[in-house]
Scaffold this active site. Structure first.
Site, PDB file in Angstrom:
ATOM      1  N   PHE A 125      -1.339  -1.718  -7.856  1.00  0.00           N
ATOM      2  CA  PHE A 125      -0.095  -1.554  -7.102  1.00  0.00           C
ATOM      3  C   PHE A 125       0.749  -0.475  -7.798  1.00  0.00           C
ATOM      4  O   PHE A 125       0.905  -0.496  -9.012  1.00  0.00           O
ATOM      5  CB  PHE A 125       0.658  -2.888  -7.064  1.00  0.00           C
ATOM      6  CG  PHE A 125       1.815  -2.898  -6.127  1.00  0.00           C
ATOM      7  CD1 PHE A 125       1.613  -2.917  -4.753  1.00  0.00           C
ATOM      8  CD2 PHE A 125       3.107  -2.884  -6.600  1.00  0.00           C
ATOM      9  CE1 PHE A 125       2.682  -2.928  -3.871  1.00  0.00           C
ATOM     10  CE2 PHE A 125       4.188  -2.895  -5.730  1.00  0.00           C
ATOM     11  CZ  PHE A 125       3.978  -2.917  -4.367  1.00  0.00           C
ATOM     12  N   ASP A 195      -1.327  -8.916 -14.218  1.00  0.00           N
ATOM     13  CA  ASP A 195      -0.354  -9.090 -13.144  1.00  0.00           C
ATOM     14  C   ASP A 195      -0.934 -10.100 -12.155  1.00  0.00           C
ATOM     15  O   ASP A 195      -2.013  -9.867 -11.591  1.00  0.00           O
ATOM     16  CB  ASP A 195      -0.083  -7.743 -12.448  1.00  0.00           C
ATOM     17  CG  ASP A 195       1.052  -7.847 -11.429  1.00  0.00           C
ATOM     18  OD1 ASP A 195       1.236  -8.943 -10.866  1.00  0.00           O
ATOM     19  OD2 ASP A 195       1.728  -6.840 -11.189  1.00  0.00           O
ATOM     20  N   TYR A 220       7.947 -14.298  -4.707  1.00  0.00           N
ATOM     21  CA  TYR A 220       8.186 -14.303  -3.248  1.00  0.00           C
ATOM     22  C   TYR A 220       6.928 -14.205  -2.400  1.00  0.00           C
ATOM     23  O   TYR A 220       7.016 -14.168  -1.184  1.00  0.00           O
ATOM     24  CB  TYR A 220       9.164 -13.184  -2.845  1.00  0.00           C
ATOM     25  CG  TYR A 220       8.827 -11.799  -3.330  1.00  0.00           C
ATOM     26  CD1 TYR A 220       7.841 -11.044  -2.712  1.00  0.00           C
ATOM     27  CD2 TYR A 220       9.504 -11.241  -4.408  1.00  0.00           C
ATOM     28  CE1 TYR A 220       7.526  -9.780  -3.161  1.00  0.00           C
ATOM     29  CE2 TYR A 220       9.193  -9.975  -4.873  1.00  0.00           C
ATOM     30  CZ  TYR A 220       8.203  -9.250  -4.247  1.00  0.00           C
ATOM     31  OH  TYR A 220       7.893  -7.997  -4.705  1.00  0.00           O
ATOM     32  N   LYS A 221       5.748 -14.151  -3.038  1.00  0.00           N
ATOM     33  CA  LYS A 221       4.510 -14.064  -2.259  1.00  0.00           C
ATOM     34  C   LYS A 221       4.004 -15.488  -1.981  1.00  0.00           C
ATOM     35  O   LYS A 221       4.654 -16.215  -1.255  1.00  0.00           O
ATOM     36  CB  LYS A 221       3.519 -13.172  -2.991  1.00  0.00           C
ATOM     37  CG  LYS A 221       4.036 -11.719  -3.009  1.00  0.00           C
ATOM     38  CD  LYS A 221       3.232 -10.768  -3.851  1.00  0.00           C
ATOM     39  CE  LYS A 221       3.809  -9.361  -3.725  1.00  0.00           C
ATOM     40  NZ  LYS A 221       3.321  -8.452  -4.756  1.00  0.00           N
ATOM     41  N   ARG A 376      -4.324  -5.416   6.569  1.00  0.00           N
ATOM     42  CA  ARG A 376      -4.403  -6.449   5.539  1.00  0.00           C
ATOM     43  C   ARG A 376      -3.881  -7.776   6.098  1.00  0.00           C
ATOM     44  O   ARG A 376      -2.816  -7.803   6.724  1.00  0.00           O
ATOM     45  CB  ARG A 376      -3.545  -5.981   4.357  1.00  0.00           C
ATOM     46  CG  ARG A 376      -3.661  -6.811   3.122  1.00  0.00           C
ATOM     47  CD  ARG A 376      -2.861  -6.190   1.991  1.00  0.00           C
ATOM     48  NE  ARG A 376      -1.427  -6.384   2.195  1.00  0.00           N
ATOM     49  CZ  ARG A 376      -0.531  -6.460   1.205  1.00  0.00           C
ATOM     50  NH1 ARG A 376      -0.919  -6.323  -0.051  1.00  0.00           N
ATOM     51  NH2 ARG A 376       0.740  -6.644   1.468  1.00  0.00           N
TER      52      ARG A 376
HETATM   53  C1  LIG Z   1       4.115  -7.397  -5.050  1.00  0.00           C
HETATM   54  C2  LIG Z   1       3.727  -6.762  -6.324  1.00  0.00           C
HETATM   55  C3  LIG Z   1       4.700  -6.307  -7.215  1.00  0.00           C
HETATM   56  C4  LIG Z   1       6.145  -6.398  -6.835  1.00  0.00           C
HETATM   57  O1  LIG Z   1       6.993  -5.922  -7.804  1.00  0.00           O
HETATM   58  P1  LIG Z   1       8.564  -6.041  -7.586  1.00  0.00           P
HETATM   59  O2  LIG Z   1       9.120  -5.700  -8.887  1.00  0.00           O
HETATM   60  O3  LIG Z   1       8.831  -7.450  -7.148  1.00  0.00           O
HETATM   61  O4  LIG Z   1       8.945  -5.109  -6.490  1.00  0.00           O
HETATM   62  C5  LIG Z   1       4.276  -5.768  -8.420  1.00  0.00           C
HETATM   63  N1  LIG Z   1       2.967  -5.670  -8.717  1.00  0.00           N
HETATM   64  C6  LIG Z   1       2.008  -6.093  -7.867  1.00  0.00           C
HETATM   65  C7  LIG Z   1       0.572  -5.980  -8.230  1.00  0.00           C
HETATM   66  C8  LIG Z   1       2.361  -6.639  -6.647  1.00  0.00           C
HETATM   67  O5  LIG Z   1       1.422  -7.045  -5.793  1.00  0.00           O
END
Ligand SMILES: *Cc1c(COP(=O)(O)O)cnc(C)c1O
Length: 417
Positions: A125, A195, A220-221, A376
């Site tokens: 990401f 992560d 939040y996921k 997705r």
């Molecule tokens: C959703 C996600 C994030 C989100 O980061 P925020 O700081 O909450 O915007 C970070 N890393 C990964 C791999 C994600 O899937």
């Protein structure tokens, strides 16, 4: 599988009761819980109480009387078993990006300047790689990105300080073997940072068992903490007391209410708290974790994982059969799959427009640009069922067969995709 078959399977689902703990719009097939989890039914009333009673009536007293001050640790304790960590080791704070910044700096400090390379994947990401670039720069090191998971091992050499990976890839849903990669990294003298944004609450995680060094993830996921919910951070206890995380705010101080002029880090994970937490968002996440307590009684992560794999398997099979030319990017091997399915459509079919047309019919997934462009679909085993699989594939098949996506209102892109 048709809708009747699906309804029969859903009726026999031992986790079925969990769906009733969420508010979802009638008739909607929501397959984006890996991006923003659904609203737990109990959250609005709990937030109203937090606003009106704890804030409105309790005012500043609520730091003690409502337990606000302990909430980041208490939420961490509630999350710990879902991460394979022990109570006291996890803190809920800040965002995933910010927590990654803290742990990467900490990891590079542990390497004492001897090693300065961070290894990750180009397909990670973007925020993870952006943060890693900044941390590598600050330490005079560099971020090296591999194109394929198979290219990771050769880079685990005497220059490698940190292997930073996202356990489940946000685009493809491919899941790494956390135990194996952690071992390889540590055998080479590197530290392993994971992560868990697309893992927490969806797949089994064993942080202590794998002896990883640091982990962070998203509230939040799959955890359903609400938009912008605070994230979590974990550090292996063997690193206690050796380093300062870089955001040395007052609430990570050993005794913040002494108002000392010198910084003295709190022991353990408490050091990773920076400033005042967003209490209302913390409260929403606290309420969302009640649903996890209910899931624990129904078989816990094993039961969630089994259902998730059955849903993604059924969805992949149906897409392969009924969506001509779809190239599935998600591994068919269950051991390599998280809780989502992504696929590319053939040239000449605009994936973004297909997703917009799906959304217009009440099937929500998302679209991720890149090469290839991917549709997705996240499967949240707490509230998705086989009927969602069937409704999504029925709509997809029809939209593609009739080219219903090929309309200006579906083709023009919004700011958030
Ligand atoms: C959703 C996600 C994030 C989100 O980061 P925020 O700081 O909450 O915007 C970070 N890393 C990964 C791999 C994600 O899937």
């Amino acid at each position: 599988m048709n809708l009747d078959d699906a309804n029969r399977l859903d009726a026999a689902d031992p986790l079925r009761a969990l769906r009733e703990l969420f508010t979802l719009p009638e008739g909607l097939t929501y397959l984006d819980g890996n991006s923003l989890g659904a609203l737990p039914r109990a959250t609005p009333a709990r937030l109203q109480r937090a606003v009106e009673q704890e804030w409105g009536q309790g005012l500043i007293k609520s730091w003690n009387s409502a337990g606000w001050i302990d909430l980041p640790r208490r939420l961490g304790d509630r999350l710990a078993p879902w991460l394979g960590a022990r109570p006291g080791e996890v803190l809920v704070a800040d965002s995933t990006s910010v927590n990654l910044y803290k742990v990467l700096h900490a990891a590079l400090q542990l390497q004492q300047g001897q090693r300065k390379v961070i290894v990750s994947e180009r397909s990670n990401f973007p925020t993870d790689n952006y943060i890693a670039q900044s941390v590598a720069r600050a330490h005079g090191g560099e971020l090296i990105l591999v194109e394929q998971p198979e290219d990771i091992a050769p880079l685990l050499d005497e220059r490698c300080a940190v292997l930073m990976l996202t356990h489940v890839n946000y685009r493809t849903g491919r899941m790494h073997d956390m135990g194996l990669l952690t071992r390889w990294a540590q055998q080479a003298g590197a530290l392993a940072v994971w992560d868990l944004a697309h893992s927490a609450g969806a797949v089994p995680i064993d942080l202590l068992g794998t002896a990883a060094d640091f982990a962070i993830g998203c509230g939040y996921k799959y955890l359903n903490g609400g938009p912008g919910a605070p994230a979590f951070v974990w550090m292996h206890p063997r690193h206690d007391g050796q380093i300062w995380q870089p955001l040395t705010g007052w609430l990570g101080h050993a005794s913040p209410f002494d108002f000392d002029s010198d910084y003295q880090p709190a022991p353990g994970i408490q050091q990773y708290q920076c400033g005042t937490p967003p209490l209302l968002s913390m409260t929403a996440l606290d309420t969302a974790l009640d649903v996890y307590d209910a899931a624990q009684k129904l078989g816990g992560i094993r039961a969630l994982r089994n259902k998730s794999l059955a849903l993604t398997e059924a969805f992949m099979g149906a897409v392969e059969e009924r969506v001509p030319g779809a190239a599935i990017a998600t591994p068919r091997d269950a051991a390599l799959r998280g809780s989502q399915v992504s696929f590319a459509l053939p040239r000449g079919t605009d994936g973004y427009a297909v997703m917009q047309a799906l959304i217009a019919r009440g099937v929500i997934g998302d679209f991720r640009a890149g090469d290839p462009e991917l549709l997705r679909f996240g499967f949240a085993p707490m509230y998705n069922g086989f009927a969602d699989v069937v409704r999504a594939v029925d709509a997809l098949e029809d939209i593609i067969a009739t080219r219903a996506w090929d309309r200006p209102e579906f083709i023009s892109r919004s700011k958030v995709t």
